[in-house]
Design an enzyme around this catalytic site. Sequence first.
Site, PDB file in Angstrom:
ATOM      1  CD  GLU B 288     -29.224  16.909  -1.590  1.00 16.70           C
ATOM      2  OE1 GLU B 288     -28.023  16.952  -1.921  1.00 16.70           O
ATOM      3  OE2 GLU B 288     -29.615  16.345  -0.546  1.00 16.70           O
ATOM      4  CG  HIS B 314     -35.012  -9.623 -18.763  1.00 13.98           C
ATOM      5  ND1 HIS B 314     -35.590 -10.668 -19.442  1.00 13.98           N
ATOM      6  CD2 HIS B 314     -33.949  -9.233 -19.501  1.00 13.98           C
ATOM      7  CE1 HIS B 314     -34.883 -10.917 -20.531  1.00 13.98           C
ATOM      8  NE2 HIS B 314     -33.886 -10.062 -20.592  1.00 13.98           N
ATOM      9  CE  LYS B 427     -29.415  17.353   7.328  1.00 17.73           C
ATOM     10  NZ  LYS B 427     -28.374  18.286   6.839  1.00 17.73           N
TER      11      LYS B 427
END
Lengths: 482, 482
Positions: B288, B314, B427
């Site tokens: 961010e 792995h 938003k």
Amino acid sequence: MAGGIDFLFDFSLVLEGNLRNGEGITTHVMNQGLRRAERAAMTLASRQAAGEIGFPGLPFLEKEARALSRYAAGMRKRFTHLLVLGIGGSALGTKAVYEGVGGEGARKGLRLTVADNVDPDAFFPLLRRLPMKTTAVVAISKSGGTAETNAQLGLAVEGLRRAAGKRWKEHLVLITDPAKGAFRRFADSQGIDSFPVPPNVGGRYSVLSPVGLLPLAAAGVSVERLLAGARWMESTFLGRKGGENPVLAAAAVYSHYLIENVKPVHVWLTYGEGLARVAEWWQQLWAESLGKRRPTGTPVGQTPARAVGVTDQHSQVQLYQDGPADKVFTFVKWMAGRERGNVPASGFAPGAEILGGRPLRDLFDAEFEGTIGALWKAGRPIVRIEVGKRDEAHLGAFLHFWEWVTAIAGECAGIDPFDQPGVEEGKIITRALMGEKGSGKRREEFLRARKNRIPAEIRLADRTPGGPPRRGAVRGLRRGKG
Amino acid sequence: MAGGIDFLFDFSLVLEGNLRNGEGITTHVMNQGLRRAERAAMTLASRQAAGEIGFPGLPFLEKEARALSRYAAGMRKRFTHLLVLGIGGSALGTKAVYEGVGGEGARKGLRLTVADNVDPDAFFPLLRRLPMKTTAVVAISKSGGTAETNAQLGLAVEGLRRAAGKRWKEHLVLITDPAKGAFRRFADSQGIDSFPVPPNVGGRYSVLSPVGLLPLAAAGVSVERLLAGARWMESTFLGRKGGENPVLAAAAVYSHYLIENVKPVHVWLTYGEGLARVAEWWQQLWAESLGKRRPTGTPVGQTPARAVGVTDQHSQVQLYQDGPADKVFTFVKWMAGRERGNVPASGFAPGAEILGGRPLRDLFDAEFEGTIGALWKAGRPIVRIEVGKRDEAHLGAFLHFWEWVTAIAGECAGIDPFDQPGVEEGKIITRALMGEKGSGKRREEFLRARKNRIPAEIRLADRTPGGPPRRGAVRGLRRGKG
């Protein structure tokens, strides 16, 4: 299947018509991609026919699954807890399905713990917490040579011996190669129960083999329905042509961003409890199957990144929205959630009243759509997958879908999606550092290289409470020894 | 500080002398990078002097921290559980430090739950599990306008009212802007206890403000030692020049791979319990702060990827080793672990005997070195950081280190590391979809765009148990409506 299966693969937002910034796929390229995927699927089908590839056949081993279920039912009568020892493909599938269906409390069965690390600060406390008198241990290593699982097994057997004395073997099950390796010899020589990993099924494709099925069945998961879901996906895959086939369409889309319009990062944004663990399983599948060198030496591969919606909207979306255009996005959600509760109607501050008096799910769903909408507006290629609900059949279908998509994408990229040659070097150096016999020369070589490297380190050590840092050994930027 | 602080920043394996494939940093470039980092630090210092940036001053607010500690001590007397409502920067720092020092059971304090999602399938079960009669709720939103935290708060208050009747307010603490916003008005008008988020401290830099300190203190973490560790790092940073300064050296190294030899991915491999949560905190900070557009419009940024050692060896190392050379690696470990147990000496299969009769930690440490060695051999740039041990002072120092490194790297890249303009769009669309008043036009616009997009979806719905999939609505690859 009880309740049926619902599945949506939506690739609208990778089409050139919807992404007018050059990031989209034209109809021509998509059709090429579909043909490439079909050819790859045919190549894989012949490898399957030749017995090289086993994963597509696993969902059809219904008889074996019933036998596993019966064995697991016996375990549920004798024990309360189940400890799975395994790492990578021996752990991630079990965790994905177990958490996928709801985790602890969602099914009646043994309480499951999967130990997939040898961090002493994790493994010893874990062992101490388990009631070993009523704990079954399932140790999984296809080769039998996995160092981590061997070390875990040594410690678990020690614990079982303390708790159960001579009957320790009755607590233990090994899942390993049917014929060879250290685990196989251990099981056969000691008379310990065991189940096979099919030799033509690699770790990351093994969730529908005993590797995943035994622990899951013991934990109360219906492995029959898990396999039924995978069979449904297999027949969907085999029964549909080109752009109507979700596997081929997905392989065409993703291989485009893997090898044509190359995106170094593939982000999964998961919306729904349990999906984060499925993402971890996928992360191994995608990274280890596709991250490798072509026969020509050119590297290929995509870093799989996981983000949890809505949480990571507040952590990663800034980067996705405004950062480099180097990602393809897959949004995954359950179509139907479980909880239907409302947010209270009153008590909201100005600007937040729209939240009140309606289901919390409205907000969750709106954020899913809102985030897709915003990234779409920023020109990002986005795939959207919706999976009916959190149950065995849907998870079986979804995992099997991704196994095929990954295998075909790898074949399209000109690499073998089933090997992992790049993990050997680290193992060799590790064993050399541990003092393995016969590794003398390699060990010397590595230690010499390490000794000869130009040091650049800033080491700080402060022993004076509250005072300024004492000057430590600082070396850096000078050639030769610091 | 009791026990002192140990910290190692080792950048040997990014130096050109150790990486002879063109991926390394020459002495000249490193010195340039250090000067660039110094200039950036000076720019940030003037922004700090002008009151724009608050995070560097937080470790020095000792009086405020003592007041918080006293308040938290009172909470520990009245409650048994603590529910933190917050998302992103309001949650990740608390989780990092709490898990970093050892999580539940490591400190005497309230049992901590951090709710950082509005997934109904996670949040409702979580609320039902908590004994609300003895639960304190801390709701955190700097602006007070975070939709998720508002919705959570509505539900938590409902639960508190049921459990505590008129005394519900005594269970609640709000952490928000000292002067404005919905949370501030709520606290002031209702007489609910509250603590301030300094206006010049953004969410992802706020762990050492009341945002992190109050929940951590209530959970039994020593916030005084946390701040002392950060102060130690601050004085280390202010007291050392160029290549002897770990912050400047790190900023020089990482900004090289951010803006010069651009690596799209920055991988953290963490070896040690608790570090995985610290990596999640870092992931927000890095993504961010650095993922954004320059004033010229060019995007910059790096996808932070987390891997857990040894587990993800792995799962991811195949990609790291053989895949594209598009990553810079940071290995992080504790210098001193806690558990010292041995693996039993006997019972090992041929080839695995080297594991027996020695500490499990030997294997863990050898795998850390082995993985670094293998990636080094493959020519990957690698930074290695070792942090003394799992305690408050070390975590304070480590988090403060990364705040500075990130801020300076952002400044070097020509962007503002403290804003997040890219999160607004999602938003806005979310609120529009929720039917926010005044969003009519934007909502219409978005819905129209969505309606007009070219559909390409494969929808499968099977209701016939066990039978072949019914043909669903399949649309794709045709322009216009499907």
